[in-house]
Design an enzyme around this catalytic site. Structure first.
Site, mmCIF file in Angstrom:
data_model
loop_
_atom_site.group_PDB
_atom_site.id
_atom_site.type_symbol
_atom_site.label_atom_id
_atom_site.label_comp_id
_atom_site.label_asym_id
_atom_site.label_seq_id
_atom_site.Cartn_x
_atom_site.Cartn_y
_atom_site.Cartn_z
ATOM 1 N N HIS A 164 0.805 -1.231 0.000
ATOM 2 C CA HIS A 164 0.000 0.000 0.000
ATOM 3 C C HIS A 164 0.837 1.279 0.000
ATOM 4 C CE1 HIS A 164 -3.789 -2.004 0.178
ATOM 5 N NE2 HIS A 164 -3.514 -2.621 1.318
ATOM 6 N N ASP A 200 -2.811 -10.171 -3.081
ATOM 7 C CA ASP A 200 -3.454 -9.760 -1.832
ATOM 8 C C ASP A 200 -4.901 -9.343 -2.143
ATOM 9 O OD1 ASP A 200 -2.556 -8.593 1.132
ATOM 10 O OD2 ASP A 200 -4.147 -7.388 0.214
ATOM 11 N N HIS A 202 -6.437 -6.800 -1.204
ATOM 12 C CA HIS A 202 -6.523 -5.361 -1.445
ATOM 13 C C HIS A 202 -5.670 -4.946 -2.636
ATOM 14 C CE1 HIS A 202 -7.252 -5.996 2.927
ATOM 15 N NE2 HIS A 202 -8.256 -5.166 2.695
ATOM 16 N N ASP A 289 -5.512 -12.672 2.540
ATOM 17 C CA ASP A 289 -6.795 -12.101 2.973
ATOM 18 C C ASP A 289 -7.898 -12.347 1.944
ATOM 19 O OD1 ASP A 289 -5.240 -10.358 1.448
ATOM 20 O OD2 ASP A 289 -5.345 -8.695 2.874
ATOM 21 N N TYR A 328 -5.278 -12.322 7.488
ATOM 22 C CA TYR A 328 -5.558 -11.987 8.887
ATOM 23 C C TYR A 328 -6.352 -13.044 9.649
ATOM 24 C CZ TYR A 328 -3.810 -7.873 6.703
ATOM 25 O OH TYR A 328 -3.001 -7.030 5.985
HETATM 26 C C1 SP5 Z 1 -1.538 -5.327 3.495
HETATM 27 C C2 SP5 Z 1 -2.998 -5.262 3.759
HETATM 28 O O1 SP5 Z 1 -3.686 -6.275 3.627
HETATM 29 N N1 SP5 Z 1 -3.492 -4.098 4.215
HETATM 30 C C3 SP5 Z 1 -4.872 -3.975 4.426
HETATM 31 C C4 SP5 Z 1 -5.262 -2.704 5.058
HETATM 32 C C5 SP5 Z 1 -6.749 -2.680 5.185
HETATM 33 N N2 SP5 Z 1 -7.184 -1.858 6.227
HETATM 34 C C6 SP5 Z 1 -8.549 -1.447 6.085
HETATM 35 C C7 SP5 Z 1 -9.476 -2.468 6.549
HETATM 36 C C8 SP5 Z 1 -10.879 -1.958 6.530
HETATM 37 C C9 SP5 Z 1 -11.697 -3.157 6.790
HETATM 38 N N3 SP5 Z 1 -13.043 -2.926 7.078
HETATM 39 C C10 SP5 Z 1 -13.595 -4.247 7.198
HETATM 40 C C11 SP5 Z 1 -14.868 -4.377 7.896
HETATM 41 C C12 SP5 Z 1 -15.062 -5.868 7.994
HETATM 42 N N4 SP5 Z 1 -16.249 -6.242 8.629
HETATM 43 ZN ZN ZN Z 2 -4.624 -7.001 2.032
#
Ligand code: SP5
Ligand code: ZN
Length: 347
Positions: A164, A200, A202, A289, A328
Site C-alpha cells: 500500500h 493480496d 486489497h 486475505d 488476517y
Molecule cells: C496489506 C494489507 O492487507 N493491508 C490492508 C489494510 C486494510 N485496512 C482497512 C481495513 C478496513 C476493513 N473494514 C472491514 C470491515 C469488515 N467487517
Molecule cells: Zn490485504
C-alpha cells in the site's frame, strides 16, 4: 525452498488501528508471522535463513528519502512531546487543501508530519515500527539476492506488509514497499523487465503508483473491487499505466463472494499477461486475505485454491520471488501460505 525471515519484524507491535474513528484491536499483529513460520517448520520442506543488512539506498531508489527520514525519527520525536503510546495522525495533507498554491512543505510538528506522510488512520507507529519495516525490506532484498544467485523460487516472510505504500507515503499497515524495492533492485541488477503479481485481497495502490509510468515493470493485481474495498481510490480496470508505462498495469477487480473457480480464471488472465511480458523473474505479493474466513476480505476462497494458484503461477516458468503481504485469519494463515508455496514447488 529457501525462506528468509527476521525476528526483528516482530518489533512492530501496535495494539490498535483507528477505524470508523474508533481505536479497535489491529488485525496486523506479530503473531501473523509466527503462525506462518510454524506452518513452514511443520511442513519440513523449507529452509530458513536470516536476512542481511542492505541499508537505505535500495529503499530510497523507490521511496522519497523524506519518508525514510520521517519513519526513522518519528517515534523518538513523538515521545518527547506526547503521552500517547501509539502514534496516529489527525490532520492530513488533502490534495485540495493547497490547490493552486503549489506543493506543501513538510511541517515541523511530529503530529502534522505524520499527516504529511501517511494517508489513513490504520497504521500506527510504535517504538519498534522502523526497525521492523527496515527488516522487512532486508528480508525481501536477501530473498532477491538468492534469486540473482540462481535459486528458482524463494519466499520472503515479510512483515509488516508493503504494497500500500507509494513513493512518498505510507499506510494500509505498510511502511516500505518491500515488493517494489525488490522489483526495482532486480530490474537494475539484471537489466531485464520484471513482472509483479499482486494477489493480496486489497489493491496494491503503492506498487501500482511506483511503477505506473515505467515500461520495465509490469504490475498485475487481483483484488476486491474498489467500489467496495480498501484502498477505494485505485485498482479500477481502466487504470492501465501512463506515458512509457501505458499497458504495463493490469487490474482485475473481483466481486464479493468470489469463488475458487472465478478467482483461478482471473489468475489465468493475469498470468497470461505476465507470460507475454517477458523477463526471468516474477515478484509475487502474496496476501492470504482472499481466504473465505478472512475478517477483512469478502472472497470465498478455500485452502485447496492456494495450491492450484501456486502451481499455475509456477507454470509460467519464471523465477518466483514470493513476498508476504496481508492475511488476517490466524488459524488458517500458515496452512494457506504453506499450501500456496507447496503448489509452486510442485509438491
Ligand atoms: C496489506 C494489507 O492487507 N493491508 C490492508 C489494510 C486494510 N485496512 C482497512 C481495513 C478496513 C476493513 N473494514 C472491514 C470491515 C469488515 N467487517
Ligand atoms: Zn490485504
Amino acid at each position: 525452498m529457501r525462506v528468509v525471515y527476521s525476528e526483528t519484524q516482530l518489533m512492530h507491535d501496535p495494539e490498535h488501528e483507528v477505524q470508523f474513528g474508533i481505536p479497535l484491536p489491529t488485525y496486523e499483529v506479530p503473531a501473523r508471522a509466527e503462525r506462518i513460520l510454524e506452518a513452514l517448520e511443520a511442513d519440513g520442506g523449507f529452509a530458513l535463513t536470516d536476512p542481511t543488512e542492505h541499508g537505505t539506498a535500495p529503499i530510497e531508489a523507490v521511496h522519497d528519502p523524506g519518508l525514510v527520514r520521517f519513519l526513522a525519527e518519528a517515534w523518538s520525536e513523538w515521545r518527547t512531546r506526547y503521552e500517547a503510546p501509539e502514534m496516529f495522525p489527525d490532520s492530513f495533507l488533502h490534495p485540495a487543501l493547497r490547490e493552486g498554491m503549489g506543493p506543501a512543505t513538510e511541517p515541523k510538528s511530529p503530529l502534522a508530519r505524520m499527516g504529511y506522510w501517511c494517508f489513513e488512520t490504520m497504521t500506527a507507529i510504535v517504538p519498534g515500527s522502523y526497525a521492523a519495516a527496515r527488516a522487512a525490506v532486508d528480508v525481501a532484498l536477501t530473498a532477491a539476492d538468492m534469486i540473482l544467485a540462481g535459486d528458482r523460487m524463494v519466499y520472503g516472510l515479510c512483515r509488516p506488509p508493503g504494497h500500500h505504500s507509494p513513493r512518498a507515503a505510507f499506510g494500509g499497515y505498510c511502511f516500505f514497499n518491500s515488493a517494489a524495492v525488490a522489483a526495482h533492485y532486480l530490474s537494475t541488477r539484471t537489466g531485464e523487465p520484471v513482472a509483479i503479481l499482486d494477489v493480496d485481497y486489497h489493491h496494491g495502490n503503492g506498487t501500482q503508483q511506483i511503477f505506473y509510468q515505467r515500461a520495465d515493470v509490469l504490475y498485475v493485481s487481483l483484488h476486491g473491487h474498489p467500489d467496495r474495498a480498501y484502498p477505494y481510490f485505485t485498482g479500477f480496470e481502466d487504470e492501465c499505466g501512463a506515458g512509457l508505462g501505458e499497458g504495463a498495469t493490469l487490474n482485475l477487480p473481483l466481486r464479493a463472494g468470489c469463488t475458487d473457480e472465478e478467482y483461478l480464471d482471473a489468475l489465468d488472465r493475469g498470468l497470461a499477461a505476465i507470460g507475454e511480458f517477458g523477463g526471468s523473474t516474477v515478484v509475487v505479493s502474496l496476501g492470504m486475505d482472499t481466504y473465505g474466513q478472512d475478517p477483512i476480505g469478502d472472497f470465498a476462497l478455500t485452502t485447496p485454491a492456494y495450491g492450484a494458484a501456486g502451481r499455475r503461477t509456477a507454470a509460467v516458468g519464471r523465477n518466483l520471488l514470493i513476498l508476504q503481504e496481508g492475511g488476517y485469519h490466524l488459524p488458517k494463515l500458515g496452512i494457506n501460505v504453506a499450501t500456496w508455496l507447496r503448489g509452486a514447488d510442485g509438491r
